[in-house]
Structures are given as structure tokens and as C-alpha cells.
Write a protein that holds these residues in place. Structure first.
Motif, PDB file in Angstrom:
ATOM      1  N   ASP A  57       0.816  -1.212   0.000  1.00 52.39           N
ATOM      2  CA  ASP A  57       0.000   0.000   0.000  1.00 52.39           C
ATOM      3  C   ASP A  57       0.846   1.258   0.000  1.00 52.39           C
ATOM      4  O   ASP A  57       1.670   1.457   0.892  1.00 52.39           O
ATOM      5  N   PRO A  58       0.635   2.149  -0.968  1.00 52.02           N
ATOM      6  CA  PRO A  58       1.407   3.383  -1.022  1.00 52.02           C
ATOM      7  C   PRO A  58       0.812   4.497  -0.167  1.00 52.02           C
ATOM      8  O   PRO A  58       1.457   5.501   0.074  1.00 52.02           O
ATOM      9  N   SER A  59      -0.406   4.317   0.304  1.00 50.51           N
ATOM     10  CA  SER A  59      -1.112   5.393   1.000  1.00 50.51           C
ATOM     11  C   SER A  59      -1.538   4.970   2.403  1.00 50.51           C
ATOM     12  O   SER A  59      -1.705   3.788   2.689  1.00 50.51           O
ATOM     13  N   ILE A  60      -1.703   5.972   3.234  1.00 52.10           N
ATOM     14  CA  ILE A  60      -2.248   5.780   4.580  1.00 52.10           C
ATOM     15  C   ILE A  60      -3.390   6.770   4.764  1.00 52.10           C
ATOM     16  O   ILE A  60      -3.538   7.708   3.980  1.00 52.10           O
ATOM     17  N   SER A  61      -4.173   6.575   5.797  1.00 52.93           N
ATOM     18  CA  SER A  61      -5.260   7.511   6.073  1.00 52.93           C
ATOM     19  C   SER A  61      -4.674   8.862   6.481  1.00 52.93           C
ATOM     20  O   SER A  61      -3.534   8.948   6.949  1.00 52.93           O
ATOM     21  N   VAL A  62      -5.458   9.891   6.294  1.00 48.10           N
ATOM     22  CA  VAL A  62      -5.022  11.231   6.692  1.00 48.10           C
ATOM     23  C   VAL A  62      -4.710  11.243   8.184  1.00 48.10           C
ATOM     24  O   VAL A  62      -3.705  11.813   8.622  1.00 48.10           O
ATOM     25  N   ASN A  63      -5.531  10.575   8.981  1.00 50.80           N
ATOM     26  CA  ASN A  63      -5.305  10.528  10.424  1.00 50.80           C
ATOM     27  C   ASN A  63      -3.974   9.848  10.762  1.00 50.80           C
ATOM     28  O   ASN A  63      -3.261  10.288  11.663  1.00 50.80           O
ATOM     29  N   SER A  64      -3.618   8.790  10.024  1.00 51.53           N
ATOM     30  CA  SER A  64      -2.337   8.113  10.275  1.00 51.53           C
ATOM     31  C   SER A  64      -1.150   9.015   9.959  1.00 51.53           C
ATOM     32  O   SER A  64      -0.092   8.884  10.558  1.00 51.53           O
ATOM     33  N   ALA A  65      -1.331   9.920   9.019  1.00 53.42           N
ATOM     34  CA  ALA A  65      -0.270  10.898   8.729  1.00 53.42           C
ATOM     35  C   ALA A  65      -0.253  11.988   9.798  1.00 53.42           C
ATOM     36  O   ALA A  65       0.820  12.400  10.257  1.00 53.42           O
ATOM     37  N   LEU A  66      -1.422  12.444  10.199  1.00 51.26           N
ATOM     38  CA  LEU A  66      -1.499  13.527  11.183  1.00 51.26           C
ATOM     39  C   LEU A  66      -0.881  13.145  12.526  1.00 51.26           C
ATOM     40  O   LEU A  66      -0.241  13.982  13.171  1.00 51.26           O
ATOM     41  N   VAL A  67      -1.047  11.876  12.956  1.00 51.94           N
ATOM     42  CA  VAL A  67      -0.493  11.486  14.252  1.00 51.94           C
ATOM     43  C   VAL A  67       1.032  11.471  14.249  1.00 51.94           C
ATOM     44  O   VAL A  67       1.652  11.492  15.310  1.00 51.94           O
ATOM     45  N   GLN A  68       1.654  11.483  13.066  1.00 52.85           N
ATOM     46  CA  GLN A  68       3.118  11.472  12.966  1.00 52.85           C
ATOM     47  C   GLN A  68       3.730  12.873  13.007  1.00 52.85           C
ATOM     48  O   GLN A  68       4.952  13.016  13.036  1.00 52.85           O
ATOM     49  N   ILE A  69       2.890  13.892  13.034  1.00 54.53           N
ATOM     50  CA  ILE A  69       3.394  15.272  13.020  1.00 54.53           C
ATOM     51  C   ILE A  69       4.386  15.553  14.147  1.00 54.53           C
ATOM     52  O   ILE A  69       5.445  16.134  13.891  1.00 54.53           O
ATOM     53  N   PRO A  70       4.113  15.174  15.414  1.00 54.56           N
ATOM     54  CA  PRO A  70       5.087  15.494  16.474  1.00 54.56           C
ATOM     55  C   PRO A  70       6.482  14.902  16.213  1.00 54.56           C
ATOM     56  O   PRO A  70       7.493  15.560  16.462  1.00 54.56           O
ATOM     57  N   MET A  71       6.536  13.695  15.674  1.00 50.13           N
ATOM     58  CA  MET A  71       7.809  13.037  15.398  1.00 50.13           C
ATOM     59  C   MET A  71       8.581  13.780  14.303  1.00 50.13           C
ATOM     60  O   MET A  71       9.757  14.113  14.473  1.00 50.13           O
ATOM     61  N   VAL A  72       7.917  14.044  13.182  1.00 53.30           N
ATOM     62  CA  VAL A  72       8.583  14.702  12.053  1.00 53.30           C
ATOM     63  C   VAL A  72       8.926  16.146  12.404  1.00 53.30           C
ATOM     64  O   VAL A  72       9.996  16.649  12.052  1.00 53.30           O
ATOM     65  N   SER A  73       8.040  16.803  13.128  1.00 50.10           N
ATOM     66  CA  SER A  73       8.278  18.190  13.527  1.00 50.10           C
ATOM     67  C   SER A  73       9.518  18.303  14.401  1.00 50.10           C
ATOM     68  O   SER A  73      10.372  19.168  14.172  1.00 50.10           O
ATOM     69  N   ALA A  74       9.634  17.418  15.387  1.00 54.21           N
ATOM     70  CA  ALA A  74      10.791  17.453  16.286  1.00 54.21           C
ATOM     71  C   ALA A  74      12.079  17.103  15.545  1.00 54.21           C
ATOM     72  O   ALA A  74      13.123  17.715  15.774  1.00 54.21           O
ATOM     73  N   ALA A  75      12.006  16.142  14.643  1.00 60.47           N
ATOM     74  CA  ALA A  75      13.214  15.700  13.933  1.00 60.47           C
ATOM     75  C   ALA A  75      13.696  16.710  12.895  1.00 60.47           C
ATOM     76  O   ALA A  75      14.888  16.842  12.661  1.00 60.47           O
ATOM     77  N   ARG A  76      12.769  17.423  12.268  1.00 65.05           N
ATOM     78  CA  ARG A  76      13.138  18.355  11.194  1.00 65.05           C
ATOM     79  C   ARG A  76      13.099  19.824  11.608  1.00 65.05           C
ATOM     80  O   ARG A  76      13.547  20.682  10.861  1.00 65.05           O
ATOM     81  N   GLY A  77      12.504  20.116  12.767  1.00 66.62           N
ATOM     82  CA  GLY A  77      12.404  21.503  13.196  1.00 66.62           C
ATOM     83  C   GLY A  77      11.401  22.306  12.379  1.00 66.62           C
ATOM     84  O   GLY A  77      11.563  23.515  12.199  1.00 66.62           O
ATOM     85  N   ILE A  78      10.387  21.647  11.868  1.00 70.43           N
ATOM     86  CA  ILE A  78       9.328  22.314  11.101  1.00 70.43           C
ATOM     87  C   ILE A  78       8.104  22.442  11.996  1.00 70.43           C
ATOM     88  O   ILE A  78       7.764  21.513  12.724  1.00 70.43           O
ATOM     89  N   ALA A  79       7.455  23.582  11.948  1.00 71.78           N
ATOM     90  CA  ALA A  79       6.282  23.829  12.784  1.00 71.78           C
ATOM     91  C   ALA A  79       5.188  22.796  12.505  1.00 71.78           C
ATOM     92  O   ALA A  79       4.924  22.470  11.338  1.00 71.78           O
ATOM     93  N   PRO A  80       4.545  22.293  13.554  1.00 71.49           N
ATOM     94  CA  PRO A  80       3.454  21.334  13.361  1.00 71.49           C
ATOM     95  C   PRO A  80       2.338  21.860  12.444  1.00 71.49           C
ATOM     96  O   PRO A  80       1.770  21.107  11.661  1.00 71.49           O
ATOM     97  N   SER A  81       2.054  23.152  12.523  1.00 67.89           N
ATOM     98  CA  SER A  81       0.996  23.715  11.679  1.00 67.89           C
ATOM     99  C   SER A  81       1.366  23.623  10.195  1.00 67.89           C
ATOM    100  O   SER A  81       0.506  23.377   9.343  1.00 67.89           O
ATOM    101  N   ALA A  82       2.646  23.791   9.873  1.00 64.02           N
ATOM    102  CA  ALA A  82       3.088  23.682   8.484  1.00 64.02           C
ATOM    103  C   ALA A  82       2.977  22.243   7.989  1.00 64.02           C
ATOM    104  O   ALA A  82       2.577  21.991   6.850  1.00 64.02           O
ATOM    105  N   LEU A  83       3.296  21.287   8.869  1.00 64.41           N
ATOM    106  CA  LEU A  83       3.176  19.879   8.487  1.00 64.41           C
ATOM    107  C   LEU A  83       1.710  19.485   8.308  1.00 64.41           C
ATOM    108  O   LEU A  83       1.368  18.729   7.396  1.00 64.41           O
TER     109      LEU A  83
END
Length: 177
Positions: free
Chosen positions: A116-142
């Protein structure tokens, strides 16, 4: 007898051309007209958005568990009491929890095909804190990035809105620059 052989050869050639050339070409043309690149494929330097990709580390959004090997597609057939299944799911939970993510069930299980190449929008949204902390990008931008990448339901009513993980991560690279 010679007449029957001649007729057989003519039918063989006619049906060979019809079924071996005209039919497949017409199906490909009709399919590409109706479904675009889903028929012809979209191989890119970073992979195909039609097949799931494996992303590692907290700097990326992750898809479902899977081998992402198209030659070995198919479910694992692990039963609910399988030790291997428990290890895979436990490892996935440990990874997400170590990065402050409470994963959805979709993120810690594989799909039936494992591709599967896709995930639900919710499955992507729950990953925001991880990616935000690792990349230094604001959660709102993600969050805006994820919502801009979502695809609608199949046929307008089947399933849920999804996000293609490869395309999301490609957009993430552009956002980080």
C-alpha cells in the motif's frame, strides 16, 4: 483437406493479430485514457507512488508495515498468535512511542498486499510530532502539507481520504528547503 488447413492458418493469423496485438493495444489506450498513469506507471528516481516505499527514521512520514517488494507481494499470513507478528507490531509501537507518537492501528500492521502506497489522513497527522521534532518544522506547516496532499475517497464514497506517503515525503523535502 488443403482447404481446411488454409482456413485454419488464416484463422490462426487473424486471431493472433486480433488477440495478440489489437486487443491489448486498445485496452492500454482505453485504460490510459480513463485512468492515466495508473495504467502506464510512474517510476521516478525515488520510486513509484503506486507501490509503498520504506522510510526509516523520525525525519520521514511512514506508511504501513510491509516489505514493499513487488515480487513478493501478499500478506504475511501471520495469525493472531504468531510470535513474528507480535515482534513486528511491538517493534513498530516501540519506534513510534520513542518519538512521541501514539500510532494508529494502520501504522503498526501491514496491508493485505504489503504494498500500500497510501495511509489515512489521520495516520499521517499522528506522525506530526515526530517529524516536527526531527526536522524543526512547525506542526501547523506539516498539518497544512498533509491536508494539501490528501486524496478523496474511491468513487467518492468508498473508504476514507488518504495520503500517498512517497508524495508526502517528496513534498516534505521541498518544504524543508
Amino acid at each position: 483437406m488443403l482447404n481446411a488447413v488454409r482456413r485454419s492458418v488464416i484463422f490462426l493469423i487473424a486471431f493472433g493479430v486480433l488477440l495478440g496485438l489489437i486487443y491489448p493495444v486498445s485496452l492500454a489506450l482505453i485504460g490510459s485514457g480513463l485512468f492515466g498513469s495508473k495504467v502506464t506507471g510512474q517510476i521516478q528516481s525515488s520510486g513509484s507512488p503506486l507501490i509503498g516505499q520504506s522510510f526509516t527514521g523520525p525525519t520521514w512520514f511512514h506508511g504501513r508495515l510491509g516489505s514493499y517488494n513487488a515480487m513478493a507481494s501478499g500478506g504475511t499470513n501471520y495469525g493472531p498468535r504468531s510470535i513474528l507478528l507480535r515482534k513486528e507490531v511491538s517493534a513498530a509501537y516501540a519506534f513510534y512511542h520513542s518519538h512521541g507518537v501514539n500510532p494508529t492501528s494502520q501504522l503498526v500492521t501491514s496491508s493485505a498486499s504489503g504494498l500500500d502506497p497510501s495511509i489515512s489522513v489521520n495516520s499521517a497527522l499522528v506522525q506530526i510530532p515526530m517529524v516536527s521534532a526531527a526536522r524543526g518544522i512547525a506542526p501547523s506547516a506539516l498539518r497544512r502539507l498533509i491536508l494539501s496532499q490528501q486524496s478523496g475517497r474511491d468513487f467518492g464514497f468508498l473508504g476514507e481520504n488518504t495520503v500517498n506517503v512517497l508524495r508526502l515525503n517528496q513534498s516534505l523535502l521541498k518544504l524543508a528547503k
